[in-house]
Design a protein around this motif. Structure first.
Motif, PDB file in Angstrom:
ATOM      1  N   ARG A  65       0.861  -1.062   0.034  1.00 49.06           N
ATOM      2  CA  ARG A  65      -0.043  -0.076   0.159  1.00 49.06           C
ATOM      3  C   ARG A  65       1.059   1.282   0.184  1.00 49.06           C
ATOM      4  O   ARG A  65       1.882   1.284   0.710  1.00 49.06           O
ATOM      5  N   PRO A  66       0.286   2.185  -0.657  1.00 46.98           N
ATOM      6  CA  PRO A  66       0.978   3.362  -0.702  1.00 46.98           C
ATOM      7  C   PRO A  66       0.819   4.081   0.883  1.00 46.98           C
ATOM      8  O   PRO A  66      -0.415   3.898   1.386  1.00 46.98           O
ATOM      9  N   PRO A  67       1.786   4.822   1.311  1.00 48.96           N
ATOM     10  CA  PRO A  67       1.388   5.457   2.726  1.00 48.96           C
ATOM     11  C   PRO A  67       0.491   6.892   2.585  1.00 48.96           C
ATOM     12  O   PRO A  67       0.129   7.142   1.601  1.00 48.96           O
ATOM     13  N   MET A  68      -0.034   6.872   3.910  1.00 44.37           N
ATOM     14  CA  MET A  68      -0.990   7.845   3.830  1.00 44.37           C
ATOM     15  C   MET A  68      -0.835   8.810   4.753  1.00 44.37           C
ATOM     16  O   MET A  68      -0.475   8.841   5.997  1.00 44.37           O
ATOM     17  N   PRO A  69      -1.170  10.340   4.450  1.00 43.62           N
ATOM     18  CA  PRO A  69      -0.840  11.421   5.261  1.00 43.62           C
ATOM     19  C   PRO A  69      -1.695  11.346   6.458  1.00 43.62           C
ATOM     20  O   PRO A  69      -2.771  11.017   6.627  1.00 43.62           O
ATOM     21  N   VAL A  70      -0.914  11.545   7.809  1.00 41.83           N
ATOM     22  CA  VAL A  70      -1.808  11.524   9.040  1.00 41.83           C
ATOM     23  C   VAL A  70      -2.310  12.842   9.447  1.00 41.83           C
ATOM     24  O   VAL A  70      -3.392  12.871  10.030  1.00 41.83           O
ATOM     25  N   HIS A  71      -1.734  13.700   9.225  1.00 38.32           N
ATOM     26  CA  HIS A  71      -1.798  15.118   9.386  1.00 38.32           C
ATOM     27  C   HIS A  71      -1.499  16.060   8.343  1.00 38.32           C
ATOM     28  O   HIS A  71      -1.267  15.556   7.251  1.00 38.32           O
ATOM     29  N   ARG A  72      -1.889  17.421   8.470  1.00 36.99           N
ATOM     30  CA  ARG A  72      -1.703  18.175   7.350  1.00 36.99           C
ATOM     31  C   ARG A  72      -0.625  19.425   7.544  1.00 36.99           C
ATOM     32  O   ARG A  72      -0.434  19.799   8.767  1.00 36.99           O
ATOM     33  N   LEU A  73      -0.108  19.831   6.534  1.00 33.90           N
ATOM     34  CA  LEU A  73       0.696  20.918   6.737  1.00 33.90           C
ATOM     35  C   LEU A  73       0.349  21.950   5.340  1.00 33.90           C
ATOM     36  O   LEU A  73       0.019  21.161   4.396  1.00 33.90           O
ATOM     37  N   ASP A  74       0.409  23.146   5.501  1.00 31.92           N
ATOM     38  CA  ASP A  74       0.032  24.136   4.476  1.00 31.92           C
ATOM     39  C   ASP A  74       0.820  23.946   3.362  1.00 31.92           C
ATOM     40  O   ASP A  74       1.957  23.411   3.518  1.00 31.92           O
ATOM     41  N   THR A  75       0.512  24.082   2.231  1.00 28.76           N
ATOM     42  CA  THR A  75       1.214  23.947   0.971  1.00 28.76           C
ATOM     43  C   THR A  75       2.615  24.771   1.015  1.00 28.76           C
ATOM     44  O   THR A  75       3.599  24.239   0.787  1.00 28.76           O
ATOM     45  N   ASP A  76       2.494  25.943   1.428  1.00 25.71           N
ATOM     46  CA  ASP A  76       3.895  26.796   1.717  1.00 25.71           C
ATOM     47  C   ASP A  76       4.712  26.279   2.827  1.00 25.71           C
ATOM     48  O   ASP A  76       5.951  26.428   2.891  1.00 25.71           O
ATOM     49  N   THR A  77       3.972  25.385   3.631  1.00 22.59           N
ATOM     50  CA  THR A  77       4.934  24.868   5.076  1.00 22.59           C
ATOM     51  C   THR A  77       5.993  23.652   4.607  1.00 22.59           C
ATOM     52  O   THR A  77       5.417  22.742   3.918  1.00 22.59           O
ATOM     53  N   SER A  78       7.229  23.625   4.757  1.00 20.11           N
ATOM     54  CA  SER A  78       8.186  22.747   4.744  1.00 20.11           C
ATOM     55  C   SER A  78       8.188  21.730   5.912  1.00 20.11           C
ATOM     56  O   SER A  78       7.697  22.287   6.969  1.00 20.11           O
ATOM     57  N   GLY A  79       8.904  20.656   5.881  1.00 22.02           N
ATOM     58  CA  GLY A  79       9.292  19.807   7.021  1.00 22.02           C
ATOM     59  C   GLY A  79       8.457  18.662   7.111  1.00 22.02           C
ATOM     60  O   GLY A  79       8.058  18.002   6.328  1.00 22.02           O
ATOM     61  N   CYS A  80       8.607  18.186   8.500  1.00 17.38           N
ATOM     62  CA  CYS A  80       8.292  16.873   9.116  1.00 17.38           C
ATOM     63  C   CYS A  80       6.639  16.464   8.633  1.00 17.38           C
ATOM     64  O   CYS A  80       5.944  17.303   9.335  1.00 17.38           O
ATOM     65  N   LEU A  81       6.550  15.677   8.224  1.00 23.54           N
ATOM     66  CA  LEU A  81       4.941  15.372   7.825  1.00 23.54           C
ATOM     67  C   LEU A  81       4.987  13.536   8.207  1.00 23.54           C
ATOM     68  O   LEU A  81       5.613  12.853   7.296  1.00 23.54           O
TER      69      LEU A  81
END
Length: 222
Positions: free
Chosen positions: A46-62
């Motif tokens: 399975r492909p992984p699924m994002p657990v939370h959100r980061l705004d488009t402009d925001t970089s970093g830990c997801l």
């Protein structure tokens, strides 16, 4: 584009999401994280699924979950505040104090001309962010934010309403000038797990921050 992987085990990935990459496909089309999920399977079915959100402009830990059971557990960890998050943001201004906390009730408003945004409102949902000043350069300030709640645009509206200055480059809560995008970076993430070692990841400071003259002090980690 190659997405850097900051943490990997059998149920989780933490990636370093680039600024400008939306998590979901925009209505107008264009690239998104969805284009990279197949590559991020890394041998899993399975492909992984994002657990939370980061705004488009925001970089970093997801955080991405590698199976549905993990997704459910991680969602609960966020709901139960078993997650520690550290963000770095550049204010388009300076602040007098060295540290503090911002507690505001936030509500969403929208208009035909300006679209939607968050505002501080007595009847909104409570939000809390701890902050401390790390550095100042040319009238801008590097701030470490540690949010306890996870409201939409929380740090962006807390910067404006709580510290009196928007994030540099923010087109909604500021002028959108001074930087190529909103200067916010998810630098650290810890997710506590019952019976297992915590998920822990740190994302290096992006080049856009370094070009402003900022670096991450040793004490600014999770």
């Amino acid at each position: 584009m190659t997405i850097p992987i900051l943490y990997e085990d059998g149920e989780a990935l933490v990636i370093d999401k680039p600024a400008g990459l939306p998590i979901e496909r925009p209505r107008a089309g264009g690239r998104s994280l969805e284009d990279h999920l197949e590559d991020l399977k890394l041998g899993f079915q399975r492909p992984p699924m994002p657990v939370h959100r980061l705004d488009t402009d925001t970089s970093g830990c997801l955080l991405l979950a590698r199976n549905p059971k993990a997704l459910k557990r991680f969602n609960k960890a966020f709901e139960d505040r078993q997650v520690e998050k550290v963000y770095l943001g550049v204010l388009a201004g300076t602040v007098a104090d060295d540290e503090g906390e911002i507690a505001l009730s936030l509500s969403k408003i929208s208009s035909k001309d300006a679209g939607w945004r968050m505002i501080a409102a007595k009847k909104g949902k409570p939000s809390l962010t701890h902050w401390r000043k790390l550095d100042e350069k040319d009238g801008t300030t590097l701030i470490e934010f540690r949010p306890e709640t996870g409201r939409t645009h929380q740090i962006r509206i807390h910067a404006l309403a709580g510290l009196g200055a928007s994030l540099l480059g923010d087109p909604i809560y500021g002028t959108g000038k001074g930087a190529p995008h909103t200067m916010l970076h998810a630098s650290g993430l810890i997710v506590h797990r019952e019976g297992k070692t915590p998920i822990e990841a740190s994302a290096p400071l992006p080049a856009d921050f370094a070009r402003l003259g900022f670096a991450i002090p040793d004490a600014a980690g999770v």
